[in-house]
Write an enzyme that holds these catalytic residues in place. Structure first.
Site: not given
Ligand code: GLA
Ligand code: GLA
Length: 697
Positions: A143, A298, A348
């Site tokens: 990400e 994911e 959680f």
């Molecule tokens: C993101 C991250 C993951 C996890 C999820 C939780 O998608 O890539 O590592 O933290 O958020 O929703």
């Molecule tokens: C959060 C989540 C990510 C992604 C972003 C998008 O940060 O952790 O998985 O969905 O939002 O805004």
């Protein structure tokens, strides 16, 4: 096949739990895991000292169980030693705060040390596991930009100067493009330039927009550095996981460097919008490589932990929204994460194996979905065919973000809303970009394309001349692609298509304009001057008038009874229209009363509709229906039972009942791949369930 699985973070677990995990994965039908995303500190234990033994064992175990691996480069979160040894790699915020260690993604994207160490890590992984038969693809970092999309440190500043020099060559070019003649901002050389850190007041928009583009590029360079390190040892496909409609990174540009697009998607189950959000994210991902299937990398089985209020998915929604993603082009359904953590920030957050273990609704749903996806193997690799495109552009949005006024920046709300309109009407939508081939689309929606180049405008005009119906919504083509305001009427670059140009903005503004915090409400009994002053623009919604002679009137009557009142919001414009422009609806308020709000003009065999406001749901639905009628395009959702989405992918018809009531449908013949039963025209779908009908040969 369609892959099914999760992020697997085995560094949290004992050898015995890992053995259990792999048995459970087989039970659930898991075919692939994303491994090692956050393993850096467990592999490179101190700088330059690597321990792969534990990972060797996990990879071998997964291999023996027949589970494929999307192997991460492990660089998503730098180990604490990295910040200790190289504190300058820690990112700095706009207000000058250097961020600390103890979370994740704490790196400056421009840092040469970080880039070097991350690429070295990626190379080590590729050298060691590139030929391992279990490893099927690479997962670079995680990400990009999610937490840190911009860094304002000295290293970034230096890199920004270099980037600007490369872009402009000569400082006079930059001075021109940034309009530094204004506010005494003339730069004698690149050495004087800095990132747009916290400032006394409004920042130069061009400096902001360039910094947005630079910051995106810095992240892309991190990605490319790791990819290059992998390529020394391995030709396997690479991905890095995207986050749906994410503004800081230009996914269209990134997509050229990515083999398989992947997405992380967490629609909020607390809002009824979650079904359209899932569809939107999937449609965008499928479009980034022009229709190539993507991976849902994911999602959550049940609930996240990072919202203020974390609502759980209702029974059936985990499977339904997974199948929905497949219908929209996903070839893999993966979750974050395999086993729910018992310590740490994501304790959680739901997983495939919940804290409660196998005796849980989550586990039952996980096993059921695994079995369903296996049955959908024939769908893998097939394509979605969309007659409608929504045009979007990251650099335009960066300009919109940087521009100060004239109206509110609603982010990508207009994109979401127009996508939702198409989704609710049951018509499949692609996203298109500045460099897309627009051939073949019957309807093209251009929502709030603020900073439009003449080239993009001429592509749209050409598409209309080939027969496409183009819907343009304000504010569009207010500036060119560099953020320079168009003179002679906004939107004039599209005038050949729309027949209109924008003479002025008449922006509505509601209660905040009354300034009640400074003054009393006006009392007509005593305030004899002020009570006589009218402020027609001090409203939030703009009622529109649709004349009986307007073709929109007929569409509205067919759409619902009584005929809905259409409204605009947020934006209104005074148009100058050519004589052959048809007025579909008019403003009714203040100085714009009686002036065109929605216009249409034929353009060769196509047409151009212009909407001079931010229309509400009924307006968008009506305009889409009118365009569809003109394009002779059926809207498949119109007439279906409420709650039901029907999506075509290859020869497969996905019938998805998002609603709370059983749905009865007619006209569906063929084998339901999920149940193996044959539908002979009549189909009954329980609440929150799906059928996938294979076309008969
Ligand atoms: C993101 C991250 C993951 C996890 C999820 C939780 O998608 O890539 O590592 O933290 O958020 O929703
Ligand atoms: C959060 C989540 C990510 C992604 C972003 C998008 O940060 O952790 O998985 O969905 O939002 O805004």
């Amino acid at each position: 096949m369609l892959h099914y699985g999760a992020d697997y973070n085995p560094e949290q677990w004992s050898a015995a739990t890992i053995t259990d995990d792999i048995a459970l994965m087989r039970e659930a039908g898991v075919t692939m895991v994303s491994l090692g995303i956050f393993s850096w500190s467990k592999i490179e234990v101190t700088e330059g000292e690597f321990d792969f033994t534990w990972l060797d064992a996990v990879i071998d175990q997964l291999y023996q169980a027949g589970i494929s691996i999307d192997l991460a480069t492990a660089t998503a979160s730098p180990p604490p030693w990295l910040a200790t040894n190289h504190p300058e790699t820690l990112p700095v915020t706009q207000t000058g705060v250097r961020l600390g260690v103890g979370s994740r993604q704490h790196y400056c994207p421009s840092s040469p040390i970080f880039r070097h160490l991350a690429a070295r890590m990626a190379g080590k992984m590729a050298a060691r596991y590139g030929k391992h038969p279990a490893v099927k693809m690479w997962h670079i970092s995680n990400e990009y930009g999610c937490h840190i999309s911009r860094c304002y440190c000295e290293v970034s500043a230096r890199d920004f100067r270099r980037w600007l020099e490369e872009k402009y060559g000569d400082i006079s070019q930059l001075n021109d493009a940034w309009g530094t003649a204004f506010w005494s901002q003339h730069y004698p050389s690149f050495a004087h330039i800095n990132p747009p850190a916290a400032m006394p007041t409004l920042a130069n928009p061009a400096q902001e927009a360039d910094f947005a583009a630079f910051s995106d590029d810095a992240l892309l360079q991190c990605y490319l550095g790791e990819k290059q390190a992998i390529r020394e040892y391995s030709d396997l496909p690479v991905t890095t996981n995207f986050m749906g409609l994410f503004e800081p990174t230009n996914y269209r540009r990134w997509a050229k460097h990515i083999d398989i697009i992947s997405d992380d998607s967490y629609p909020n189950p607390a809002a009824a919008h979650h079904a359209r959000e899932a569809a939107l994210s999937a449609d965008l991902m499928r479009s980034l490589k022009d229709g190539q299937p993507f991976m849902l990398l994911e999602q959550t089985t049940a609930m996240v932990q990072w919202r203020e209020r974390n609502v759980r998915k209702r029974p059936g929604v985990f499977a339904l929204e997974s199948l929905q993603r497949v219908a929209h082009g996903a070839d893999a359904i993966m979750q974050f994460q395999w086993r729910q953590s018992i310590r740490g920030a994501e304790t959680f957050h739901s997983a495939m194996v919940p804290h409660a273990g196998r005796d849980s609704r989550t586990w039952t749903e996980v096993v059921e979905l695994g079995a369903q996806l296996k049955k959908l193997a024939p769908v893998a690799g097939t394509r979605v065919n969309s007659p409608v495109a929504i045009v979007m552009d990251w650099p335009s949005q960066w300009q919109r973000e940087a521009a100060i006024g004239p109206g509110p920046n609603q982010g990508w709300a207009a994109i979401r809303r127009w996508h939702a309109t198409c989704f609710e009407a049951g018509v499949s939508v692609d996203f298109a970009f500045a460099d897309s081939d627009l051939n073949g689309y019957r309807i093209i929606v251009v929502p709030e394309y603020f900073a439009m180049s003449a080239k993009v405008a001429s592509n749209l005009i050409a598409a209309a001349k080939r027969g496409a119906h183009i819907l343009v919504t304000a504010p569009t083509a207010v500036t060119d692609e560099t953020g320079c305001a168009y003179q002679g009427g906004y939107g004039a670059v599209l005038e050949e298509l729309t027949g209109v140009r924008v003479v002025d903005h008449y922006l509505p503004g509601g209660s905040e304009l009354h300034e009640a915090q400074y003054w009393d409400a006006i009392d007509a009994r005593v305030d004899r001057i002020s009570a006589a002053i009218s402020t027609p623009d001090a409203i939030d919604t703009l009622a529109l008038h649709v004349d009986e002679t307007s073709p929109l009137a007929r569409v509205l009557d067919r759409m619902c009874r009584p005929r809905p009142q259409l409204h605009g919001r947020a934006w209104a414009e005074l148009l100058s229209a050519q004589s052959d422009v048809e007025v579909l609806a008019e403003f009714t308020h203040g100085d714009l009363a009686g002036k065109p709000a929605i216009t249409y003009r034929r353009c060769a065999t196509g047409g151009g509709t212009y909407i001079a406001t931010d229309g509400d749901a009924a307006l968008r639905a009506a305009v889409l229906r009118l365009a569809a009628a003109r394009a002779r395009l059926p809207l498949p959702g119109v007439g279906l039972p409420s709650g039901v989405e029907v999506a075509q992918r290859g020869g497969f018809t996905f019938v998805l009942n998002h609603g709370d009531r059983a749905a009865q449908l007619r006209g569906f013949c063929g084998t339901d791949l999920l149940t193996g039963t044959t539908a002979t025209g009549h189909l009954v779908l329980p609440p929150r369930s799906a059928a996938v009908i294979a076309a008969e040969d």
